[in-house]
Scaffold this active site. Sequence first.
Site, mmCIF file in Angstrom:
data_model
loop_
_atom_site.group_PDB
_atom_site.id
_atom_site.type_symbol
_atom_site.label_atom_id
_atom_site.label_comp_id
_atom_site.label_asym_id
_atom_site.label_seq_id
_atom_site.Cartn_x
_atom_site.Cartn_y
_atom_site.Cartn_z
ATOM 1 N N SER A 2 0.671 -1.251 -0.053
ATOM 2 C CA SER A 2 -0.080 -0.066 0.063
ATOM 3 C C SER A 2 0.681 1.390 -0.021
ATOM 4 O O SER A 2 1.890 1.295 0.504
ATOM 5 C CB SER A 2 -0.878 -0.040 1.247
ATOM 6 O OG SER A 2 -1.731 -1.248 1.303
HETATM 7 N N1 SAM Z 1 -1.306 -3.760 3.785
HETATM 8 C C1 SAM Z 1 -0.364 -4.754 2.810
HETATM 9 C C2 SAM Z 1 1.047 -4.370 2.840
HETATM 10 O O1 SAM Z 1 1.409 -3.410 3.422
HETATM 11 O O2 SAM Z 1 1.908 -4.723 1.834
HETATM 12 C C3 SAM Z 1 -0.679 -4.268 1.436
HETATM 13 C C4 SAM Z 1 -1.888 -5.506 1.226
HETATM 14 S S1 SAM Z 1 -2.513 -5.733 -0.621
HETATM 15 C C5 SAM Z 1 -2.959 -3.872 -1.014
HETATM 16 C C6 SAM Z 1 -3.918 -6.417 -0.126
HETATM 17 C C7 SAM Z 1 -3.620 -7.840 0.202
HETATM 18 O O3 SAM Z 1 -4.804 -8.620 0.664
HETATM 19 C C8 SAM Z 1 -3.173 -8.751 -0.855
HETATM 20 O O4 SAM Z 1 -1.915 -9.368 -0.535
HETATM 21 C C9 SAM Z 1 -4.250 -9.781 -1.142
HETATM 22 O O5 SAM Z 1 -3.869 -11.234 -1.591
HETATM 23 C C10 SAM Z 1 -4.915 -9.881 0.365
HETATM 24 N N2 SAM Z 1 -6.244 -10.471 0.485
HETATM 25 C C11 SAM Z 1 -7.280 -10.248 -0.308
HETATM 26 N N3 SAM Z 1 -8.372 -10.836 0.084
HETATM 27 C C12 SAM Z 1 -8.160 -11.492 1.409
HETATM 28 C C13 SAM Z 1 -8.601 -12.113 2.320
HETATM 29 N N4 SAM Z 1 -9.776 -12.543 2.270
HETATM 30 N N5 SAM Z 1 -7.981 -12.804 3.439
HETATM 31 C C14 SAM Z 1 -6.593 -12.488 3.354
HETATM 32 N N6 SAM Z 1 -5.723 -11.718 2.684
HETATM 33 C C15 SAM Z 1 -6.430 -11.127 1.401
#
Ligand code: SAM
Length: 208
Positions: A59
Amino acid sequence: MVAEREAMVELQLRARGIRDERVLAAMGRVPREDFVPAGVRSRAYEDAALPIGEGQTISQPYMVARICEELGLNGGERVLDVGTGSGYQAAVVAELAREVHSIERIPELAERARAVLRGRVVVHVGDGSRGLPEHAPFAAIGVGAAAPRFPHALYEQLQVGGRLVVPVGSRSAQTLQVIVRSPEGPAVLHAVPCRFVPLIGEEGYHAG
Ligand code: SAM
């Protein structure tokens, strides 16, 4: 990259209204360059989300700081971070709370994040839209992916007075909602426009 990190804190965070000094200090300590792939390391302090593989992103620093600030942490809390991705948000939360659990649905990303976080955060693999009931309740829950609607399972895993910070909306535009659990039910404190990748799962979007 220390100078770039200091500039990020001043220009991208403080100048844009991040006020919590603990959050600013934590963002100044955690090396974002350690959480991105080698190919984008030189861009680690850009004012942007960056690709981390598997079609996912780390992010934007401002959104990481904003979520951390909205979680309202003092240092003694147990926190759930949903959507580990690179592990960067979880690492910053770990600077601000006592115990952090993070959950990621893509095993390869969870594995990589676990290696960088080196035990500071407990990284789980699974559908974080359902929360982590075996470790609930949490004082705060931060979500780094967009839910299509209010995520009841996550709200139910908050302790009373606890905060849920979650992007809610369509796949292309959402608001970051700050919700407090109260005895009377959910209280939405405020909602800020944002854009995140979708939360995929039982209480999220369908894959594809
Ligand atoms: N906060 C993270 C960072 O600092 O790198 C970035 C997050 S990224 C924008 C969103 C993440 O949420 C992705 O890695 C995606 O695979 C994960 N994701 C999406 N749906 C999810 C779920 N139901 N449970 C767990 N992770 C999930």
